[in-house]
Design a protein around this motif. Structure first.
Motif, PDB file in Angstrom:
ATOM      1  N   SER A  85      -8.173 -34.782  36.413  1.00 42.11           N
ATOM      2  CA  SER A  85      -8.773 -34.048  35.296  1.00 42.11           C
ATOM      3  C   SER A  85     -10.286 -33.869  35.369  1.00 42.11           C
ATOM      4  O   SER A  85     -10.864 -33.236  34.489  1.00 42.11           O
ATOM      5  N   HIS A  86     -10.939 -34.420  36.405  1.00 44.55           N
ATOM      6  CA  HIS A  86     -12.404 -34.381  36.381  1.00 44.55           C
ATOM      7  C   HIS A  86     -12.957 -33.295  37.315  1.00 44.55           C
ATOM      8  O   HIS A  86     -12.763 -33.357  38.534  1.00 44.55           O
ATOM      9  N   VAL A  87     -13.646 -32.326  36.729  1.00 44.94           N
ATOM     10  CA  VAL A  87     -14.173 -31.174  37.480  1.00 44.94           C
ATOM     11  C   VAL A  87     -15.032 -31.629  38.663  1.00 44.94           C
ATOM     12  O   VAL A  87     -14.887 -31.125  39.785  1.00 44.94           O
ATOM     13  N   ASP A  88     -15.921 -32.590  38.439  1.00 44.67           N
ATOM     14  CA  ASP A  88     -16.821 -33.016  39.519  1.00 44.67           C
ATOM     15  C   ASP A  88     -16.040 -33.585  40.700  1.00 44.67           C
ATOM     16  O   ASP A  88     -16.397 -33.363  41.858  1.00 44.67           O
ATOM     17  N   ARG A  89     -14.964 -34.335  40.424  1.00 44.23           N
ATOM     18  CA  ARG A  89     -14.136 -34.875  41.517  1.00 44.23           C
ATOM     19  C   ARG A  89     -13.422 -33.744  42.254  1.00 44.23           C
ATOM     20  O   ARG A  89     -13.194 -33.823  43.453  1.00 44.23           O
ATOM     21  N   SER A 181      -9.474 -27.176  24.134  1.00 44.32           N
ATOM     22  CA  SER A 181     -10.878 -27.317  24.508  1.00 44.32           C
ATOM     23  C   SER A 181     -11.182 -28.790  24.805  1.00 44.32           C
ATOM     24  O   SER A 181     -10.286 -29.637  24.754  1.00 44.32           O
ATOM     25  N   ASN A 182     -12.447 -29.108  25.084  1.00 37.51           N
ATOM     26  CA  ASN A 182     -12.833 -30.483  25.453  1.00 37.51           C
ATOM     27  C   ASN A 182     -12.491 -31.480  24.355  1.00 37.51           C
ATOM     28  O   ASN A 182     -12.842 -31.267  23.192  1.00 37.51           O
ATOM     29  N   ASN A 183     -11.843 -32.559  24.732  1.00 40.77           N
ATOM     30  CA  ASN A 183     -11.501 -33.630  23.794  1.00 40.77           C
ATOM     31  C   ASN A 183     -12.534 -34.753  23.856  1.00 40.77           C
ATOM     32  O   ASN A 183     -13.192 -34.931  24.881  1.00 40.77           O
ATOM     33  N   GLU A 191     -16.351 -41.549  32.817  1.00 45.73           N
ATOM     34  CA  GLU A 191     -16.964 -40.657  33.810  1.00 45.73           C
ATOM     35  C   GLU A 191     -17.225 -39.296  33.161  1.00 45.73           C
ATOM     36  O   GLU A 191     -17.924 -38.469  33.713  1.00 45.73           O
ATOM     37  N   LYS A 192     -16.616 -39.073  31.987  1.00 43.60           N
ATOM     38  CA  LYS A 192     -16.776 -37.805  31.277  1.00 43.60           C
ATOM     39  C   LYS A 192     -18.008 -37.892  30.363  1.00 43.60           C
ATOM     40  O   LYS A 192     -18.438 -38.986  29.998  1.00 43.60           O
ATOM     41  N   LEU A 193     -18.543 -36.724  29.989  1.00 43.66           N
ATOM     42  CA  LEU A 193     -19.864 -36.668  29.351  1.00 43.66           C
ATOM     43  C   LEU A 193     -20.052 -37.698  28.224  1.00 43.66           C
ATOM     44  O   LEU A 193     -20.966 -38.527  28.285  1.00 43.66           O
ATOM     45  N   PRO A 195     -18.313 -40.465  26.792  1.00 43.95           N
ATOM     46  CA  PRO A 195     -18.288 -41.918  27.014  1.00 43.95           C
ATOM     47  C   PRO A 195     -19.291 -42.382  28.062  1.00 43.95           C
ATOM     48  O   PRO A 195     -19.838 -43.484  27.946  1.00 43.95           O
ATOM     49  N   LEU A 196     -19.571 -41.538  29.062  1.00 41.96           N
ATOM     50  CA  LEU A 196     -20.572 -41.904  30.074  1.00 41.96           C
ATOM     51  C   LEU A 196     -21.939 -42.100  29.418  1.00 41.96           C
ATOM     52  O   LEU A 196     -22.650 -43.078  29.683  1.00 41.96           O
ATOM     53  N   MET A 197     -22.289 -41.150  28.547  1.00 42.57           N
ATOM     54  CA  MET A 197     -23.612 -41.214  27.913  1.00 42.57           C
ATOM     55  C   MET A 197     -23.689 -42.398  26.944  1.00 42.57           C
ATOM     56  O   MET A 197     -24.730 -43.051  26.841  1.00 42.57           O
ATOM     57  N   LEU A 207     -29.780 -40.941  31.420  1.00 42.83           N
ATOM     58  CA  LEU A 207     -28.625 -40.102  31.079  1.00 42.83           C
ATOM     59  C   LEU A 207     -28.692 -38.802  31.877  1.00 42.83           C
ATOM     60  O   LEU A 207     -29.552 -37.945  31.611  1.00 42.83           O
ATOM     61  N   PRO A 208     -27.822 -38.627  32.887  1.00 42.66           N
ATOM     62  CA  PRO A 208     -27.909 -37.453  33.763  1.00 42.66           C
ATOM     63  C   PRO A 208     -27.363 -36.184  33.110  1.00 42.66           C
ATOM     64  O   PRO A 208     -26.155 -36.007  32.993  1.00 42.66           O
ATOM     65  N   VAL A 209     -28.270 -35.313  32.677  1.00 40.39           N
ATOM     66  CA  VAL A 209     -27.869 -34.036  32.076  1.00 40.39           C
ATOM     67  C   VAL A 209     -27.982 -32.956  33.145  1.00 40.39           C
ATOM     68  O   VAL A 209     -29.041 -32.782  33.750  1.00 40.39           O
ATOM     69  N   TYR A 210     -26.858 -32.239  33.371  1.00 35.54           N
ATOM     70  CA  TYR A 210     -26.836 -31.222  34.418  1.00 35.54           C
ATOM     71  C   TYR A 210     -27.662 -29.998  33.998  1.00 35.54           C
ATOM     72  O   TYR A 210     -27.513 -29.503  32.870  1.00 35.54           O
ATOM     73  N   GLY A 211     -28.458 -29.477  34.938  1.00 33.43           N
ATOM     74  CA  GLY A 211     -29.249 -28.273  34.665  1.00 33.43           C
ATOM     75  C   GLY A 211     -30.181 -28.503  33.490  1.00 33.43           C
ATOM     76  O   GLY A 211     -30.872 -29.529  33.409  1.00 33.43           O
ATOM     77  N   ASP A 275     -27.834 -29.052  38.774  1.00 32.78           N
ATOM     78  CA  ASP A 275     -26.668 -28.530  38.058  1.00 32.78           C
ATOM     79  C   ASP A 275     -25.393 -28.662  38.881  1.00 32.78           C
ATOM     80  O   ASP A 275     -25.433 -28.707  40.116  1.00 32.78           O
ATOM     81  N   ARG A 276     -24.246 -28.705  38.187  1.00 37.46           N
ATOM     82  CA  ARG A 276     -22.927 -28.682  38.831  1.00 37.46           C
ATOM     83  C   ARG A 276     -22.727 -27.310  39.483  1.00 37.46           C
ATOM     84  O   ARG A 276     -22.997 -26.287  38.841  1.00 37.46           O
ATOM     85  N   PRO A 277     -22.242 -27.242  40.742  1.00 38.20           N
ATOM     86  CA  PRO A 277     -21.987 -25.928  41.354  1.00 38.20           C
ATOM     87  C   PRO A 277     -20.940 -25.156  40.542  1.00 38.20           C
ATOM     88  O   PRO A 277     -19.913 -25.723  40.150  1.00 38.20           O
ATOM     89  N   GLY A 278     -21.211 -23.876  40.290  1.00 36.94           N
ATOM     90  CA  GLY A 278     -20.240 -23.040  39.565  1.00 36.94           C
ATOM     91  C   GLY A 278     -20.074 -23.427  38.115  1.00 36.94           C
ATOM     92  O   GLY A 278     -19.069 -23.079  37.481  1.00 36.94           O
ATOM     93  N   HIS A 279     -21.040 -24.139  37.546  1.00 36.97           N
ATOM     94  CA  HIS A 279     -20.943 -24.716  36.195  1.00 36.97           C
ATOM     95  C   HIS A 279     -20.594 -23.663  35.123  1.00 36.97           C
ATOM     96  O   HIS A 279     -21.366 -22.729  34.902  1.00 36.97           O
ATOM     97  N   ASP A 280     -19.463 -23.850  34.459  1.00 31.96           N
ATOM     98  CA  ASP A 280     -19.073 -22.935  33.378  1.00 31.96           C
ATOM     99  C   ASP A 280     -20.080 -23.019  32.225  1.00 31.96           C
ATOM    100  O   ASP A 280     -20.461 -24.105  31.799  1.00 31.96           O
TER     101      ASP A 280
HETATM  102  P1  TYD Z   1     -17.108 -33.101  31.393  1.00 35.44           P
HETATM  103  O1  TYD Z   1     -16.990 -34.218  30.405  1.00 35.44           O
HETATM  104  O2  TYD Z   1     -17.038 -33.436  32.845  1.00 35.44           O
HETATM  105  O3  TYD Z   1     -16.020 -32.003  30.976  1.00 35.44           O
HETATM  106  P2  TYD Z   1     -15.808 -30.479  31.538  1.00 35.44           P
HETATM  107  O4  TYD Z   1     -16.620 -30.305  32.762  1.00 35.44           O
HETATM  108  O5  TYD Z   1     -14.334 -30.467  31.826  1.00 35.44           O
HETATM  109  O6  TYD Z   1     -16.214 -29.595  30.419  1.00 35.44           O
HETATM  110  O7  TYD Z   1     -18.489 -32.370  31.143  1.00 35.44           O
HETATM  111  C1  TYD Z   1     -18.816 -31.788  29.899  1.00 35.44           C
HETATM  112  C2  TYD Z   1     -20.133 -31.070  30.065  1.00 35.44           C
HETATM  113  O8  TYD Z   1     -21.153 -32.035  30.314  1.00 35.44           O
HETATM  114  C3  TYD Z   1     -20.161 -30.111  31.246  1.00 35.44           C
HETATM  115  O9  TYD Z   1     -20.917 -28.962  30.879  1.00 35.44           O
HETATM  116  C4  TYD Z   1     -20.877 -30.883  32.337  1.00 35.44           C
HETATM  117  C5  TYD Z   1     -21.834 -31.765  31.557  1.00 35.44           C
HETATM  118  N1  TYD Z   1     -22.135 -33.088  32.162  1.00 35.44           N
HETATM  119  C6  TYD Z   1     -23.463 -33.494  32.318  1.00 35.44           C
HETATM  120  O10 TYD Z   1     -24.407 -32.766  31.960  1.00 35.44           O
HETATM  121  N2  TYD Z   1     -23.704 -34.732  32.863  1.00 35.44           N
HETATM  122  C7  TYD Z   1     -22.697 -35.550  33.277  1.00 35.44           C
HETATM  123  O11 TYD Z   1     -22.994 -36.657  33.806  1.00 35.44           O
HETATM  124  C8  TYD Z   1     -21.340 -35.125  33.102  1.00 35.44           C
HETATM  125  C9  TYD Z   1     -20.191 -36.000  33.542  1.00 35.44           C
HETATM  126  C10 TYD Z   1     -21.099 -33.882  32.531  1.00 35.44           C
END
Ligand code: TYD
Ligand code: NAD
Length: 339
Positions: A85-89, A181-183, A191-193, A195-197, A207-211, A275-280
């Motif tokens: 279920s994890h996009v990054d993986r 949608s996101n739960n 590992e998801k946003l 609970p990780l934060m 706290l790693p925020v993408y982009g 940022d995550r590649p291809g980030h929605d």
């Molecule tokens: P995530 O919980 O992985 O769910 P999804 O990618 O399925 O939506 O990520 C939620 C959002 O948070 C997504 O836009 C990516 C971002 N994110 C971060 O900014 N930092 C992080 O460490 C993670 C895991 C996600």
């Protein structure tokens, strides 16, 4: 009614097991889970005490194991949560996503056909619709929005959805599909946003925020997802897709800032990373169909749900600390050593 819940040692599946045991105590639940890194049997410790509940460790893509299980149990309903279920993986290593999410779905549907279950429900995701632009807040995903995927994860879930629809059309398998949608909520793997934060902020780690943190997700409290699936398997129309979401859009930065505020931690912990590649960019659900057809409405607003969730992580430190330390993976061996 006897329900097979796959992936019930994961986040949403476990919440669904507890929802069913509480709201339909007359039903029997069998949970099958391979206990991958994301499966945690400690989460199901309370359910294990209930005689209506049974756990089976197996891989949904293992045809022989699934055939044996279906032959032994006579399920009325199958609800398939099991997935990578994890996009990054999925960006690191797509292969297991194809095996579990697509081939696993096929195996479950073949068994559902052979043993004539009265409903096969596929738990899908709004990510199959791709993303919406940030500058068009008027746009939402409906069930008619074309499938248009971005990540190997969403492509594998979309492939499974197409296969489910093909099994309905070709073999008349009585299916339903939900796209949520996101739960967030209890038992969410850290590992998801969210609970990780929470876990990192509590440890005063960055706290790693993408982009720029401006991507938008439409957050749904997990119990509301469970109540929606419960309605669909009991009252939903066969062959139909139902979107599930509650109009709780937040940017990632807003989510992280809320967590920091609730925990009394400084915003200086925020670390903007590549940022995550291809980030929605944005996900947003139009839940009009499930609301009007099945009368579903979400009970929990984001501002309340995030407070409840943070409190749950504060009250259940050992649950996520066992995950971070790796201890949770010994639990199955301990539980089943003498069985
Ligand atoms: P995530 O919980 O992985 O769910 P999804 O990618 O399925 O939506 O990520 C939620 C959002 O948070 C997504 O836009 C990516 C971002 N994110 C971060 O900014 N930092 C992080 O460490 C993670 C895991 C996600
Ligand atoms: P999760 O990663 O927390 O749990 C997945 C569970 O499936 C784990 O217990 C894992 O051990 C099990 N599993 C994995 N591969 C397996 C296999 N081959 N055989 C048997 N079990 C296996 O995932 P989650 O967040 O609870 O998501 C559950 C379902 O809901 C998934 O299908 C996902 O695509 C979907 N979904 C999730 C979200 C979300 O925000 N988390 C939103 C919409 C839809």
């Amino acid at each position: 009614m006897k329900i097979l819940v796959t992936g019930g040692a994961g986040f949403i599946g476990a919440n669904f097991v507890y929802f069913q045991l509480q709201n339909h105590p007359e039903d029997q639940i069998v949970c099958v889970d391979a206990l991958t890194y994301a499966g945690n049997l400690e989460t199901l410790a309370e359910a294990m005490k209930n005689p209506q509940f049974k756990f089976v460790k197996a891989d949904i893509a293992d045809r022989a194991a699934m055939d044996e299980l279906f032959a032994a149990e006579t399920f009325d309903v199958v609800v398939n949560f099991a997935a990578e279920s994890h996009v990054d993986r999925s960006i690191e290593n797509p292969e297991i996503f194809l095996k579990t999410n697509i081939m696993g779905t096929q195996v479950l549907m073949d068994c559902s056909r052979k043993y004539q279950v009265s409903r096969y429900h596929q738990v899908s995701t709004d990510e199959v619709y791709g993303d919406l632009p940030l500058d068009r807040p008027d746009l939402f995903f409906t069930e008619e929005t074309p499938i248009h995927t971005s990540s190997p994860y969403s492509a594998s879930k979309a492939s499974a959805d197409l296969l489910v629809q093909a099994y309905h059309r070709t073999f008349k398998l009585p299916v339903t599909i939900s796209r949520c949608s996101n739960n967030y909520g209890p038992y969410h793997f850290p590992e998801k946003l969210i609970p990780l934060m929470i876990a990192r902020a509590l440890a005063d780690q960055s706290l790693p925020v993408y982009g720029k943190g401006e991507n938008v997700r439409d957050w749904l409290y997990v119990e509301d997802h469970c109540s929606a699936i419960d309605l669909i398997i009991r009252k939903g129309r066969v062959g139909e897709v139902y979107n599930i979401g509650g109009h709780n859009e937040r940017t990632n930065l807003e989510v992280v800032q809320t967590i920091l505020r609730e925990l009394g931690k400084p915003e200086s912990l925020i670390n903007y990373v590549t940022d995550r590649p291809g980030h929605d960019q944005r996900y947003a659900i139009d839940p009009a169909k499930i609301s009007s057809e099945l009368g579903w409405t979400p009970a929990t607003k984001f501002d309340d749900g995030i407070k409840k969730t943070i409190q749950w992580y504060l009250d259940n430190r050992s649950w996520w600390e066992h995950i971070l330390s790796g201890d949770y993976q010994n639990y199955y061996a301990q539980m089943y050593a003498n069985r």
